[in-house]
Scaffold this motif. Sequence first.
Motif, PDB file in Angstrom:
ATOM      1  N   GLU A   1      -4.486   3.153   5.970  1.00  0.00           N
ATOM      2  CA  GLU A   1      -4.617   2.562   7.087  1.00  0.00           C
ATOM      3  C   GLU A   1      -3.660   4.431   6.857  1.00  0.00           C
ATOM      4  O   GLU A   1      -3.800   4.982   8.148  1.00  0.00           O
TER       5      GLU A   1
ATOM      6  N   ILE B   1       3.614   2.398   1.093  1.00  0.00           N
ATOM      7  CA  ILE B   1       3.923   1.502   3.009  1.00  0.00           C
ATOM      8  C   ILE B   1       4.663   2.873   3.192  1.00  0.00           C
ATOM      9  O   ILE B   1       5.433   2.633   2.855  1.00  0.00           O
TER      10      ILE B   1
ATOM     11  N   THR C   1      -0.051   1.018   5.383  1.00  0.00           N
ATOM     12  CA  THR C   1      -0.844   0.795   4.224  1.00  0.00           C
ATOM     13  C   THR C   1      -0.453   2.488   3.905  1.00  0.00           C
ATOM     14  O   THR C   1      -1.151   3.214   5.033  1.00  0.00           O
TER      15      THR C   1
ATOM     16  N   THR D   1       1.445  -6.650   4.021  1.00  0.00           N
ATOM     17  CA  THR D   1       1.301  -5.307   4.494  1.00  0.00           C
ATOM     18  C   THR D   1       1.173  -5.508   6.938  1.00  0.00           C
ATOM     19  O   THR D   1       0.847  -4.771   7.250  1.00  0.00           O
ATOM     20  N   SER D   2       1.790  -6.581   6.026  1.00  0.00           N
ATOM     21  CA  SER D   2       2.580  -7.150   8.019  1.00  0.00           C
ATOM     22  C   SER D   2       2.616  -5.799   8.678  1.00  0.00           C
ATOM     23  O   SER D   2       2.736  -5.943   9.696  1.00  0.00           O
TER      24      SER D   2
ATOM     25  N   CYS E   1       3.571  -4.588  -3.348  1.00  0.00           N
ATOM     26  CA  CYS E   1       2.886  -3.942  -2.350  1.00  0.00           C
ATOM     27  C   CYS E   1       3.360  -2.537  -2.593  1.00  0.00           C
ATOM     28  O   CYS E   1       4.469  -2.432  -1.818  1.00  0.00           O
TER      29      CYS E   1
ATOM     30  N   LYS F   1      -2.681  -5.128  12.711  1.00  0.00           N
ATOM     31  CA  LYS F   1      -1.662  -6.099  12.409  1.00  0.00           C
ATOM     32  C   LYS F   1      -2.012  -7.460  12.301  1.00  0.00           C
ATOM     33  O   LYS F   1      -1.296  -8.461  12.425  1.00  0.00           O
TER      34      LYS F   1
ATOM     35  N   THR G   1       8.517  -0.498  -0.370  1.00  0.00           N
ATOM     36  CA  THR G   1       7.443  -1.568  -0.907  1.00  0.00           C
ATOM     37  C   THR G   1       7.950  -2.575  -1.163  1.00  0.00           C
ATOM     38  O   THR G   1       9.302  -3.348  -0.929  1.00  0.00           O
TER      39      THR G   1
END
Length: 578
Positions: free
Chosen positions: A262, A294, A259, A254-255, A291, A26, A287
């Motif tokens: 991943e 998650i 995802t 996405t930090s 994005c 990350k 969400t």
Amino acid sequence: MNENKAGLGYQNFEEVRTEHIFYIDKTDFIREWWENADKVTLITRPRRFGKTLNMSMTECFFSNRYADRGDLFEGLAIWDEKSPDGEYPYRKLQGTFPVIFLSFANVKATTYEEMLFKITKVIADLYNRNDYLLEGNLLNEREQKYYQEIEPGMSSKIATDAINTMAGFMQRKYGQKVIIILDEYDTPMQDAWISGYWEETVRFFSGLFNSTFKTNEYLERGLITGITRVARESIFTGMNHLDVITTTSNEYATSFGFTEAEVFTALEDAGLGEQKEKVKRWYDGFTFGTCTDIYNPWSIVSFIKKKGEYDTYWSNTSGNGLVNQLIKKGAPDIKQTMEDLLQGKSFQAEIDEKIVFDQLNGSVDAVWSLLLATGYLKVLDVRTLDTDEDEIGEEGDRWYTLAITNFETKRMFRKMVKSWFGGNAEMPYSNFIKALLMNDLDGMNEFMNKVALHSFSSFDIAKNASDDDAPERFYHGFVLGLMVELAGRFEITSNRESGFGRYDIMLTPKNRDRDCAYIIEFKVHKPLKEKDLAQTVANAHSQIDEKLYDARLIADGFSAEQIKKYGFAFKGKECLIG
């Protein structure tokens, strides 16, 4: 994955890297944050989403305490980041700033005095870690005396400016402004609201944050994380330079969290690739901004560590108390919406992501806002009104379509509700369900009287609730409890129109050949009009018949014999069902 251990609870980046703990890269967060160049950034994410690990990562990257520790970042995105001219600019940036890293994660207290003591201890620990500043002639005599006054239990007046002062000392020492990282900033505030010392807490933190992040001339950048966005008007007064990133923001999407790509890669590496679709049903659904897909890191790492065993890992960790309290205390509208959510439905609400804790007891939208921020609800759709719509709102209003996040969260809510009713071996909850489906009045009465005796008073916990409100809250809580067992077998609705009125509960069977339909009406005993509970029950039946509550069922093709009607009469902690 095979080389790294799927360890839980690691929040120190250096330890994760040196001990070869399972880690998903990350570090691009560092690049994004630095290039955004905001003076102070507040990022909110649900608990167990890697906030603390990311803050530790940021400290390890920038802090001069980690100068020449580029080995911690070798092979990661930030270390391989190239500029157009082929240089590696972030390798030159690593380890070049004085950094103050604080966490309020352990500041949990039932009184303001206890909270203040714990905050002052966090600040005193900061001073102790940097007592090398007392060496030499860096500090004059007055400053050295001030330094010695920083201790647990110091006055709030001293504590308010202590972080600012430390930043000044460090800036003088290194000739470089300071990066200040504050993790879990809102933990003390949630306890303050629950325990009733909110106003004193707001006054203290307003002064502390103003000194640390607004008027601090020694500040290079500030980075704050928490679960909720407490309203700026409460504690961030005047901080117009604060960039606030919430779950609906696109920055850093996405930090925090994993995802889907991943997660699926990690499952393949762990030999669990065949579990992808079930893992998606259980743990997907968060969400951030636009994005989607998650996953909660705690649940995924736990699932891998347990070699593919499914459980409510995230919701089993601490932190559900406030959510439990808000739903249990909440108005009937909240419980009615929870009925729909647990049956897989969604609803619309106007969300204000600035959490105003003072409104949680009175505002339904404030509760939904908190549940969204804490990860228990997800956004399915956002609609901005183009024109004024009298039934909804005015032009510019944003309406969110919300649903329960995933199967894990749904199971957590079900367990929570079930615990309110028959949560011990002496009152197995399924006994009531069996009695209802068998039309066993004696069994239903026995169970409900036990529940009323043991649980009734716990539902009357909303401030300023009148005696008339208390039964109403209990009954709607009962609807939720009933739904836990019957949601898969019946469509359960409450307080909806049918005939010439609004019934309390209607159970519509999904299999008409197996089950009857049920109409249930609650009545509070009125001693001036009814001689006993039996008359109250009779009045409940009269209301069902007079207002034709069975009209909808009859229109749907149910015969009179297929519709069971019950009156629930309550008097204090006594109940009679007939």
